[in-house]
Design an enzyme around this catalytic site. Structure first.
Site, PDB file in Angstrom:
ATOM      1  N   TYR A  70     -31.934  -6.710   8.959  1.00  0.00           N
ATOM      2  CA  TYR A  70     -32.209  -6.053   7.864  1.00  0.00           C
ATOM      3  C   TYR A  70     -31.422  -4.600   7.863  1.00  0.00           C
ATOM      4  O   TYR A  70     -30.721  -4.389   7.023  1.00  0.00           O
ATOM      5  CB  TYR A  70     -33.700  -5.756   7.562  1.00  0.00           C
ATOM      6  CG  TYR A  70     -33.846  -5.124   6.185  1.00  0.00           C
ATOM      7  CD1 TYR A  70     -33.607  -5.374   4.863  1.00  0.00           C
ATOM      8  CD2 TYR A  70     -34.007  -3.568   6.161  1.00  0.00           C
ATOM      9  CE1 TYR A  70     -33.706  -4.721   3.814  1.00  0.00           C
ATOM     10  CE2 TYR A  70     -34.205  -2.880   5.216  1.00  0.00           C
ATOM     11  CZ  TYR A  70     -34.297  -3.438   3.876  1.00  0.00           C
ATOM     12  OH  TYR A  70     -34.477  -2.771   2.506  1.00  0.00           O
ATOM     13  N   LYS A  93     -28.157  -3.878   5.704  1.00  0.00           N
ATOM     14  CA  LYS A  93     -27.949  -2.698   4.742  1.00  0.00           C
ATOM     15  C   LYS A  93     -26.899  -1.549   5.305  1.00  0.00           C
ATOM     16  O   LYS A  93     -26.547  -1.006   4.476  1.00  0.00           O
ATOM     17  CB  LYS A  93     -29.348  -2.081   4.608  1.00  0.00           C
ATOM     18  CG  LYS A  93     -30.364  -3.002   3.725  1.00  0.00           C
ATOM     19  CD  LYS A  93     -29.919  -2.853   2.437  1.00  0.00           C
ATOM     20  CE  LYS A  93     -31.052  -3.739   1.280  1.00  0.00           C
ATOM     21  NZ  LYS A  93     -30.549  -3.861   0.331  1.00  0.00           N
ATOM     22  N   LYS A 115     -41.151 -15.301 -12.699  1.00  0.00           N
ATOM     23  CA  LYS A 115     -41.627 -14.182 -12.133  1.00  0.00           C
ATOM     24  C   LYS A 115     -41.288 -12.926 -12.882  1.00  0.00           C
ATOM     25  O   LYS A 115     -41.429 -11.806 -12.346  1.00  0.00           O
ATOM     26  CB  LYS A 115     -40.836 -14.185 -10.701  1.00  0.00           C
ATOM     27  CG  LYS A 115     -41.490 -15.200  -9.829  1.00  0.00           C
ATOM     28  CD  LYS A 115     -40.942 -15.121  -8.414  1.00  0.00           C
ATOM     29  CE  LYS A 115     -41.313 -16.134  -7.608  1.00  0.00           C
ATOM     30  NZ  LYS A 115     -40.731 -15.953  -6.081  1.00  0.00           N
TER      31      LYS A 115
END
Length: 284
Positions: free
Chosen positions: A150, A154, A41
């Protein structure tokens, strides 16, 4: 002649922030260790660039991290000037419908992995009197609906990063906590849409929730090159502590902190109108 500075960046897949950071540090003359879980990738530009070493790294694997440490040591002589914890992932789903198992996987990647990387590379950073950069998110401050896992991961990283700053400073290592806002990347794809169970309280507004993955939240974002240029500049000039970067970073920072609660609520609703959409759904 001074030895070439080195930087290791996690999550360097093509089209993402990691790729932008790798390119920016390379242009500044660093030896870049561009790492990612799936080497295929990587961008063609990075794969053939001078002074760029591509490393396979799964930040959730202690064995993989140890192998990366050894690879860097062989190239740099037990030194690393900059470590950037950039890898991360989110999930767009109501808290009521998110499995705890899935949530723990997000925390493993967004919180525990950066801590594992810090522990593993700390001797190299200390030897170099280097700098660690932790890529957190404005979501650690802005409580955007349907992103609680999320946001929480964070926020945990942001708080830990600032704590590490005090712990690492006596060892000669600087810490930068990136508070990242909108950056135009290829991170938003439809395959990340959450399959909403019909029993969910939010089933009737599933289109709103799934629409969060279409990239419209990045509309006012800056390019990965613009973002990376700012990060390199902050590293180079010796910055420590929180750095807000991304679309409308300064106005977002001060606008949020200076606003009363009801204005903050209006801001959140303007981005993700959960209250108004739920009200409409209940009237149907």
């Amino acid at each position: 002649m001074a030895p070439r500075k080195s930087v290791l960046i996690t999550g360097c897949s093509a089209g993402g922030i990691g790729e932008g950071l790798a390119e920016a540090f390379r242009e500044k003359g660093y030896h870049v260790f561009a790492t990612l879980r799936t080497p295929s990738k990587i961008s063609k530009t990075l794969s053939s660039a001078e002074y760029v070493t591509i490393l396979t790294l799964d930040v959730l694997s202690s064995e993989s991290i140890s192998a990366a440490v050894e690879s860097v040591k062989k190239e740099t002589g037990d030194r690393l000037d900059v470590l950037i914890n950039n890898s991360g992932e989110g999930i767009f789903a109501p808290a009521l419908d998110t499995s705890i198992e899935a949530g723990k996987k997000i925390f493993d990647l967004n919180f525990w992995a950066p801590m594992a990387m810090l522990q593993a590379f700390s001797p190299l950073l200390i030897n170099a009197k280097g700098c660690i950069v932790n890529n957190t998110s404005a979501n650690s401050v802005f409580p955007m609906p349907f992103m609680s896992v999320y946001n929480g991961s964070k926020a945990s990283l942001a708080t830990a990063s600032e704590t590490w700053r005090y712990e690492l400073q006596p060892l000669g290592v600087r810490t930068i906590t990136l508070v990242t806002l909108a950056v135009k990347t290829q991170a938003f794809t439809k395959d990340r849409q959450f399959k909403m169970p019909e029993t969910s309280y939010y089933f009737q507004i599933r289109e709103l929730i799934n629409g969060l993955t279409d990239g419209h939240l990045q509309t006012n974002g800056i390019s990965t090159k613009q973002y990376a240029t700012k990060v390199v500049r902050e590293v180079e000039k010796g910055t420590v502590g929180p750095v807000w970067a991304g679309g409308s970073a300064l106005s977002a920072k001060w606008g949020w902190w200076l606003s009363p609660q009801f204005v903050r609520d209006m801001i959140v609703e303007s981005f993700i109108p959960v209250a108004s959409e739920m009200a409409k759904a209940l009237q149907r």
